[in-house]
Design a protein around this motif. Structure first.
Motif, mmCIF file in Angstrom:
data_model
loop_
_atom_site.group_PDB
_atom_site.id
_atom_site.type_symbol
_atom_site.label_atom_id
_atom_site.label_comp_id
_atom_site.label_asym_id
_atom_site.label_seq_id
_atom_site.Cartn_x
_atom_site.Cartn_y
_atom_site.Cartn_z
ATOM 1 N N GLU A 40 0.921 -1.317 -0.059
ATOM 2 C CA GLU A 40 -0.166 -0.383 -0.306
ATOM 3 C C GLU A 40 1.469 1.068 0.149
ATOM 4 O O GLU A 40 0.791 2.128 -0.658
ATOM 5 N N ARG A 98 -1.179 4.765 -9.591
ATOM 6 C CA ARG A 98 -1.662 4.398 -8.429
ATOM 7 C C ARG A 98 -3.444 3.203 -8.920
ATOM 8 O O ARG A 98 -3.513 2.253 -8.035
ATOM 9 N N ARG A 151 -3.075 -0.301 -8.022
ATOM 10 C CA ARG A 151 -3.771 -0.957 -6.780
ATOM 11 C C ARG A 151 -4.902 -2.257 -7.567
ATOM 12 O O ARG A 151 -5.028 -3.109 -7.276
ATOM 13 N N LYS A 152 -5.158 -2.397 -8.913
ATOM 14 C CA LYS A 152 -6.155 -2.676 -9.305
ATOM 15 C C LYS A 152 -4.960 -4.154 -9.650
ATOM 16 O O LYS A 152 -5.513 -5.481 -9.744
ATOM 17 N N ILE A 170 2.010 1.674 -3.427
ATOM 18 C CA ILE A 170 0.678 1.458 -4.323
ATOM 19 C C ILE A 170 0.619 3.768 -4.032
ATOM 20 O O ILE A 170 0.854 4.753 -5.586
ATOM 21 N N ASP A 171 0.581 3.884 -2.866
ATOM 22 C CA ASP A 171 0.454 5.159 -2.764
ATOM 23 C C ASP A 171 1.311 6.358 -2.935
ATOM 24 O O ASP A 171 1.180 7.142 -3.093
ATOM 25 N N TRP A 196 -2.844 -5.243 -7.585
ATOM 26 C CA TRP A 196 -2.349 -5.856 -7.099
ATOM 27 C C TRP A 196 -3.605 -6.567 -6.261
ATOM 28 O O TRP A 196 -4.174 -7.939 -5.991
ATOM 29 N N GLU A 197 -5.003 -5.478 -6.320
ATOM 30 C CA GLU A 197 -6.103 -6.829 -6.288
ATOM 31 C C GLU A 197 -6.311 -8.006 -6.749
ATOM 32 O O GLU A 197 -6.439 -9.379 -6.336
#
Length: 163
Positions: free
Chosen positions: A91, A103, A107-108, A94-95, A110-111
């Protein structure tokens, strides 16, 4: 800012800055900001030791203030706490990026990666919970025992007795 709590009850705030990205690269030869972010994520989550080393560098200022060594830090991470620490590190990575679209797609990514891992784990659990696998293992174990007994008896019949 991401955070997690270790097994000793210490709360760690995890944030990536330019300075810390340089520290990770210098100390560990890991480039957190390379163009192949998917490879970086995979590397940090597949190689737990490397992931924890990076996490320690990201938390090193807090560790120094609290007199927590690299070894003590590593000893305080296992199981769910380790999982939470790795997620906090991802996180923070990403941030870090200033572009909101970047970002978003990281994040997508990673999900999707974690969803795939969860599906794989669910499939393995289903396979291992299937009673058929127990029967197959029992059958193979019995075949192995029978083969060993037959081989030993065959040696005795052919006169290959130990003296």
């Amino acid at each position: 800012m991401s955070k997690f709590t270790d097994t000793e009850g210490r709360v760690w705030n995890v944030q990536l800055t330019v300075h810390l990205a340089k520290q990770v690269k210098q100390r560990l030869d890991v480039d957190l900001l390379n163009e192949q972010i998917h490879e970086t994520l995979a590397s940090l989550t597949d190689d737990i030791v490397k992931g924890v080393d990076v996490l320690y560098v990201l938390c090193s200022e807090q560790a120094e203030k609290n007199n927590v060594t690299d070894e003590q830090f590593g000893q305080s991470l296992s199981g769910d706490v380790l999982f939470d620490g790795i997620n906090a590190m991802v996180e923070a990575l990403i941030d870090f990026f200033p572009n909101p679209k970047k970002r978003m797609w990281i994040r997508k990514l990673w999900e999707k990666s974690t969803d795939h891992q969860n599906q794989t784990n669910d499939k393995m659990l289903a396979i291992l919970e299937n009673e058929e696998i127990d029967r197959e293992l029992e059958l193979r174990l019995n075949q192995t025992k029978d083969d060993a007994i037959n081989e030993a008896l065959s040696g005795l019949k052919s006169g290959n007795l130990p003296e």
